[in-house]
Scaffold this active site. Structure first.
Site, PDB file in Angstrom:
ATOM      1  N   ASP A  29       0.859  -1.189   0.000  1.00 52.95           N
ATOM      2  CA  ASP A  29       0.000   0.000   0.000  1.00 52.95           C
ATOM      3  C   ASP A  29       0.903   1.250   0.000  1.00 52.95           C
ATOM      4  O   ASP A  29       1.741   1.404   0.905  1.00 52.95           O
ATOM      5  CB  ASP A  29      -0.872  -0.043   1.259  1.00 52.95           C
ATOM      6  CG  ASP A  29      -1.797   1.169   1.374  1.00 52.95           C
ATOM      7  OD1 ASP A  29      -1.681   2.097   0.543  1.00 52.95           O
ATOM      8  OD2 ASP A  29      -2.621   1.179   2.307  1.00 52.95           O
ATOM      9  N   GLU A  79      29.822   5.533   5.905  1.00 57.56           N
ATOM     10  CA  GLU A  79      29.581   4.105   6.139  1.00 57.56           C
ATOM     11  C   GLU A  79      29.894   3.335   4.877  1.00 57.56           C
ATOM     12  O   GLU A  79      30.189   2.150   4.924  1.00 57.56           O
ATOM     13  CB  GLU A  79      28.115   3.897   6.550  1.00 57.56           C
ATOM     14  CG  GLU A  79      27.738   2.473   6.938  1.00 57.56           C
ATOM     15  CD  GLU A  79      27.374   1.543   5.774  1.00 57.56           C
ATOM     16  OE1 GLU A  79      27.231   0.345   6.003  1.00 57.56           O
ATOM     17  OE2 GLU A  79      27.234   2.016   4.625  1.00 57.56           O
ATOM     18  N   CYS A 111      26.170   5.807  10.983  1.00 57.86           N
ATOM     19  CA  CYS A 111      25.650   7.145  10.633  1.00 57.86           C
ATOM     20  C   CYS A 111      26.129   8.235  11.585  1.00 57.86           C
ATOM     21  O   CYS A 111      25.750   9.395  11.449  1.00 57.86           O
ATOM     22  CB  CYS A 111      24.130   7.127  10.632  1.00 57.86           C
ATOM     23  SG  CYS A 111      23.454   5.821   9.629  1.00 57.86           S
ATOM     24  N   THR A 152      14.058   2.697   2.483  1.00 52.19           N
ATOM     25  CA  THR A 152      14.782   3.740   3.229  1.00 52.19           C
ATOM     26  C   THR A 152      16.189   3.943   2.668  1.00 52.19           C
ATOM     27  O   THR A 152      17.088   4.375   3.379  1.00 52.19           O
ATOM     28  CB  THR A 152      14.861   3.415   4.736  1.00 52.19           C
ATOM     29  OG1 THR A 152      15.731   2.282   4.921  1.00 52.19           O
ATOM     30  CG2 THR A 152      13.506   3.088   5.313  1.00 52.19           C
ATOM     31  N   SER A 201      16.623  -1.914  15.726  1.00 49.35           N
ATOM     32  CA  SER A 201      17.378  -0.673  15.510  1.00 49.35           C
ATOM     33  C   SER A 201      16.524   0.554  15.835  1.00 49.35           C
ATOM     34  O   SER A 201      17.008   1.534  16.392  1.00 49.35           O
ATOM     35  CB  SER A 201      17.916  -0.600  14.074  1.00 49.35           C
ATOM     36  OG  SER A 201      16.899  -0.310  13.136  1.00 49.35           O
ATOM     37  N   HIS A 233      18.915  12.550  13.639  1.00 52.90           N
ATOM     38  CA  HIS A 233      19.353  11.659  12.572  1.00 52.90           C
ATOM     39  C   HIS A 233      18.092  11.147  11.882  1.00 52.90           C
ATOM     40  O   HIS A 233      17.118  10.790  12.543  1.00 52.90           O
ATOM     41  CB  HIS A 233      20.165  10.492  13.146  1.00 52.90           C
ATOM     42  CG  HIS A 233      20.381   9.387  12.156  1.00 52.90           C
ATOM     43  ND1 HIS A 233      20.880   9.625  10.892  1.00 52.90           N
ATOM     44  CD2 HIS A 233      20.146   8.050  12.218  1.00 52.90           C
ATOM     45  CE1 HIS A 233      20.949   8.481  10.235  1.00 52.90           C
ATOM     46  NE2 HIS A 233      20.495   7.512  11.008  1.00 52.90           N
ATOM     47  N   LYS A 242       8.772  10.115  15.712  1.00 55.38           N
ATOM     48  CA  LYS A 242       8.548   9.393  16.975  1.00 55.38           C
ATOM     49  C   LYS A 242       9.505   9.915  18.054  1.00 55.38           C
ATOM     50  O   LYS A 242       9.124  10.065  19.205  1.00 55.38           O
ATOM     51  CB  LYS A 242       8.771   7.890  16.779  1.00 55.38           C
ATOM     52  CG  LYS A 242       7.672   7.221  15.995  1.00 55.38           C
ATOM     53  CD  LYS A 242       7.910   5.723  15.949  1.00 55.38           C
ATOM     54  CE  LYS A 242       6.862   5.066  15.089  1.00 55.38           C
ATOM     55  NZ  LYS A 242       7.022   3.627  15.006  1.00 55.38           N
ATOM     56  N   ASN A 276      17.588   8.120   3.042  1.00 55.71           N
ATOM     57  CA  ASN A 276      18.644   8.080   4.056  1.00 55.71           C
ATOM     58  C   ASN A 276      19.990   8.348   3.408  1.00 55.71           C
ATOM     59  O   ASN A 276      20.342   7.709   2.407  1.00 55.71           O
ATOM     60  CB  ASN A 276      18.648   6.702   4.736  1.00 55.71           C
ATOM     61  CG  ASN A 276      19.446   6.693   6.040  1.00 55.71           C
ATOM     62  OD1 ASN A 276      20.054   7.691   6.402  1.00 55.71           O
ATOM     63  ND2 ASN A 276      19.426   5.573   6.737  1.00 55.71           N
ATOM     64  N   SER A 309      24.294   3.231  14.170  1.00 56.47           N
ATOM     65  CA  SER A 309      24.094   1.866  14.630  1.00 56.47           C
ATOM     66  C   SER A 309      25.406   1.271  15.116  1.00 56.47           C
ATOM     67  O   SER A 309      26.495   1.646  14.672  1.00 56.47           O
ATOM     68  CB  SER A 309      23.544   1.022  13.491  1.00 56.47           C
ATOM     69  OG  SER A 309      22.235   1.428  13.205  1.00 56.47           O
TER      70      SER A 309
HETATM   71  N1  CAA Z   1      -0.739   2.864   5.721  1.00 56.54           N
HETATM   72  C1  CAA Z   1      -0.089   3.669   6.583  1.00 56.54           C
HETATM   73  N2  CAA Z   1       0.917   3.239   7.390  1.00 56.54           N
HETATM   74  C2  CAA Z   1       1.299   1.943   7.275  1.00 56.54           C
HETATM   75  C3  CAA Z   1       0.665   1.053   6.378  1.00 56.54           C
HETATM   76  C4  CAA Z   1      -0.401   1.558   5.577  1.00 56.54           C
HETATM   77  N3  CAA Z   1      -1.036   0.785   4.713  1.00 56.54           N
HETATM   78  N4  CAA Z   1       1.246  -0.153   6.506  1.00 56.54           N
HETATM   79  C5  CAA Z   1       2.238  -0.015   7.444  1.00 56.54           C
HETATM   80  N5  CAA Z   1       2.266   1.248   7.899  1.00 56.54           N
HETATM   81  C6  CAA Z   1       3.182   1.830   8.874  1.00 56.54           C
HETATM   82  C7  CAA Z   1       3.366   0.937  10.093  1.00 56.54           C
HETATM   83  O1  CAA Z   1       2.295   1.071  11.021  1.00 56.54           O
HETATM   84  C8  CAA Z   1       4.686   1.506  10.621  1.00 56.54           C
HETATM   85  O2  CAA Z   1       4.464   2.742  11.256  1.00 56.54           O
HETATM   86  P1  CAA Z   1       4.554   2.840  12.873  1.00 56.54           P
HETATM   87  O3  CAA Z   1       5.918   2.380  13.226  1.00 56.54           O
HETATM   88  O4  CAA Z   1       4.323   4.270  13.133  1.00 56.54           O
HETATM   89  O5  CAA Z   1       3.493   1.923  13.395  1.00 56.54           O
HETATM   90  C9  CAA Z   1       5.460   1.840   9.345  1.00 56.54           C
HETATM   91  O6  CAA Z   1       4.488   1.904   8.307  1.00 56.54           O
HETATM   92  C10 CAA Z   1       6.517   0.804   8.979  1.00 56.54           C
HETATM   93  O7  CAA Z   1       5.883  -0.437   8.778  1.00 56.54           O
HETATM   94  P2  CAA Z   1       6.320  -1.760   9.557  1.00 56.54           P
HETATM   95  O8  CAA Z   1       6.215  -1.558  11.027  1.00 56.54           O
HETATM   96  O9  CAA Z   1       5.537  -2.882   8.942  1.00 56.54           O
HETATM   97  O10 CAA Z   1       7.861  -1.947   9.299  1.00 56.54           O
HETATM   98  P3  CAA Z   1       8.669  -2.364   7.993  1.00 56.54           P
HETATM   99  O11 CAA Z   1       8.622  -3.804   7.762  1.00 56.54           O
HETATM  100  O12 CAA Z   1       8.316  -1.479   6.842  1.00 56.54           O
HETATM  101  O13 CAA Z   1      10.159  -2.019   8.435  1.00 56.54           O
HETATM  102  C11 CAA Z   1      11.996  -0.767   9.217  1.00 56.54           C
HETATM  103  C12 CAA Z   1      10.502  -0.768   8.963  1.00 56.54           C
HETATM  104  C13 CAA Z   1      12.344  -1.891  10.206  1.00 56.54           C
HETATM  105  C14 CAA Z   1      12.411   0.525   9.827  1.00 56.54           C
HETATM  106  C15 CAA Z   1      12.721  -1.035   7.879  1.00 56.54           C
HETATM  107  O14 CAA Z   1      12.431   0.004   6.988  1.00 56.54           O
HETATM  108  C16 CAA Z   1      14.216  -1.145   8.033  1.00 56.54           C
HETATM  109  O15 CAA Z   1      14.752  -2.194   8.370  1.00 56.54           O
HETATM  110  N6  CAA Z   1      14.943  -0.015   7.767  1.00 56.54           N
HETATM  111  C17 CAA Z   1      16.393   0.030   7.860  1.00 56.54           C
HETATM  112  C18 CAA Z   1      16.877   0.180   9.284  1.00 56.54           C
HETATM  113  C19 CAA Z   1      16.614   1.557   9.837  1.00 56.54           C
HETATM  114  O16 CAA Z   1      16.445   2.524   9.137  1.00 56.54           O
HETATM  115  N7  CAA Z   1      16.634   1.658  11.164  1.00 56.54           N
HETATM  116  C20 CAA Z   1      16.497   2.936  11.835  1.00 56.54           C
HETATM  117  C21 CAA Z   1      17.275   2.983  13.114  1.00 56.54           C
HETATM  118  S1  CAA Z   1      18.967   2.551  12.786  1.00 56.54           S
HETATM  119  C22 CAA Z   1      19.661   4.004  12.224  1.00 56.54           C
HETATM  120  O17 CAA Z   1      19.111   5.041  12.404  1.00 56.54           O
HETATM  121  C23 CAA Z   1      20.941   3.940  11.493  1.00 56.54           C
HETATM  122  C24 CAA Z   1      20.633   4.034  10.043  1.00 56.54           C
HETATM  123  O18 CAA Z   1      20.517   5.106   9.483  1.00 56.54           O
HETATM  124  C25 CAA Z   1      20.448   2.773   9.323  1.00 56.54           C
END
Ligand code: CAA
Length: 392
Positions: A29, A79, A111, A152, A201, A233, A242, A276, A309
């Site tokens: 979606d 990185e 990062c 991302t 993370s 960040h 958040k 990112n 990280s």
């Molecule tokens: N409509 C609106 N929102 C929706 C939706 C829909 N149809 N379906 C899902 N969402 C929302 C979810 O509710 C969630 O939001 P909330 O957290 O507010 O509830 C959001 O979309 C993400 O969905 P999921 O929870 O299903 O998560 P995902 O499987 O998409 O994975 C993630 C999210 C784990 C962050 C993934 O993108 C990822 O692994 N990213 C890389 C790691 C990362 O960026 N980590 C951040 C911290 S680490 C860091 O900061 C260092 C760095 O730069 C890497």
């Protein structure tokens, strides 16, 4: 002594991937990306654009000839390094024509390392007031097709010139860092993409924000009431939102809360379009804030939450100086709109292309769009860079 950011520049790629197109192709979606992650487009780098070309382009956009004669240290924080030994800063030092008697190094901690680089630069200029230090944060964030991190990704660089009597932001002498030996995101030497415990993370990011901010407030007897903006960040803007909600102090006057909220919105505008950029993303947030906020003035204090990280986090602060607006651009969003959109199939081909080296370590590349600098070829395992308009 007053030391801080005198100039700030940004460069990204010439190609973009639209999040709705990606969602459609992945059977997701589109609201998940636009509302769940707060992302609209990602910058996509072809094989001829990397941290060297992006870093050189970001710096080239701000440096004068006089700066190049005065800079005595170049630090590249990244990185996504292109070499296990040679520092990216040595290539960029050469491409920009910086005077030879300079120190050039690369720094790493996911990062976070641009924050350490900025602090090293500040300390160096405090000790050597006539010095200028070029700090470059450059990354290509590449998780792989069809991975949770794919939406991302991104690519770009922020360059900052650190001097005495800076014209944008004073860096204050107060910070709190925190280290935790955790495996939330890491990339072994043999892997071109990271291993990621994604949800873990995000929890670590938010917990290190909460605990580092609590320690910062205690150590420096301060609170959110002392700040006009808080930059985070930005792995993806929703996580920063958040974080922003976590640190918001509901006892502040409504007007102050609204000002902080408006400034938060300004700080994520560019990240929504770029994705990112790892080490640079906090500073892209600063640039976005400064170029889009309607309510900032000289003397305003800004707090920063840096997270890498592994993990290292740090909260530090800066103070805006008189006339900071004159050092900024107002057409950045229009420029970002000029990137060439890619189909998902073309993005997959471009972003994950690997150099096809022959037996002697030579490789040539197709003619892709880049900024002012490009990787021209690999000759005997040497990466050869140059200005885009130079023929060789
Ligand atoms: N409509 C609106 N929102 C929706 C939706 C829909 N149809 N379906 C899902 N969402 C929302 C979810 O509710 C969630 O939001 P909330 O957290 O507010 O509830 C959001 O979309 C993400 O969905 P999921 O929870 O299903 O998560 P995902 O499987 O998409 O994975 C993630 C999210 C784990 C962050 C993934 O993108 C990822 O692994 N990213 C890389 C790691 C990362 O960026 N980590 C951040 C911290 S680490 C860091 O900061 C260092 C760095 O730069 C890497």
């Amino acid at each position: 002594m007053n030391v801080g950011i005198d100039k700030i520049g940004f460069a990204t790629t010439q190609y973009l991937l639209n999040m709705d197109d990606l969602a459609k192709e992945r059977g997701v979606d589109p609201d998940k990306y636009s509302k769940g992650l707060l992302l609209e487009n990602l910058s996509i780098a072809p094989i001829t654009e990397d941290i060297i070309t992006l870093g050189a382009s970001a710096a080239d956009s701000i440096l004068s000839d006089e700066d190049k004669e005065t800079i005595d240290m170049v630090i590249v924080a990244t990185e996504s390094s292109i070499d296990q030994s040679k520092a990216a800063a040595t290539y960029i030092h050469h491409l920009l024509g910086i005077q030879p008697f300079a120190r050039s190094i690369e720094m790493k901690e996911a990062c976070y390392s641009a924050t350490a680089a900025l602090d090293y630069a500040r300390l160096h200029v405090e000790k050597h007031p006539d010095s200028k230090v070029l700090v470059i944060a450059a990354d290509v964030a590449r998780y792989g097709a069809n991975t949770p991190g794919e939406p991302t990704q991104g690519a770009g660089s922020v360059a900052m010139l650190v001097t005495q009597n800076p014209r944008i932001l004073l860096l204050n002498d107060n910070s709190v860092a925190q280290t935790r030996d955790i495996m939330d995101f890491w990339r072994p030497n043999y892997s071109t993409t990271p291993y990621v415990n994604g949800m873990y993370s995000t929890k670590q990011y938010l917990d290190m924000l909460k605990t580092t901010w609590a320690e910062f407030q205690k150590r420096f007897d301060t609170s959110l009431a002392d700040f006009s903006a808080f930059c985070f960040h930005l792995p993806f803007p929703k996580l920063a939102l958040k974080g922003f909600r976590k640190i918001m102090d509901k006892s502040l006057p409504t007007q102050w809360q609204e000002k902080l909220q408006a400034n938060f919105e300004s700080s994520i505008l560019y990240s929504k379009q770029v994705g990112n950029i790892y080490t640079g993303s906090l500073f892209l947030g600063l640039l976005s804030l400064l170029e889009n906020s309607q309510n900032l003035a000289a003397g305003d204090r800004i707090a920063f939450f840096s997270y890498g990280s592994g993990a290292v986090a740090e909260i530090f602060t800066g103070t805006l100086v008189d006339g900071f607006q004159e050092q900024l651009h107002s057409s950045r969003l229009q420029e970002l709109n000029q990137r060439q959109p890619l189909s998902v199939a073309t993005y997959e081909k471009l972003f994950f292309e690997e150099a096809q080296l022959d037996a002697d370590g030579n490789a040539t590349f197709a003619d892709y769009l880049t900024g002012p600098f490009a990787l021209k070829e690999i000759l005997g395992h040497e990466r050869l860079y140059g200005r885009t308009n130079d023929k060789n």
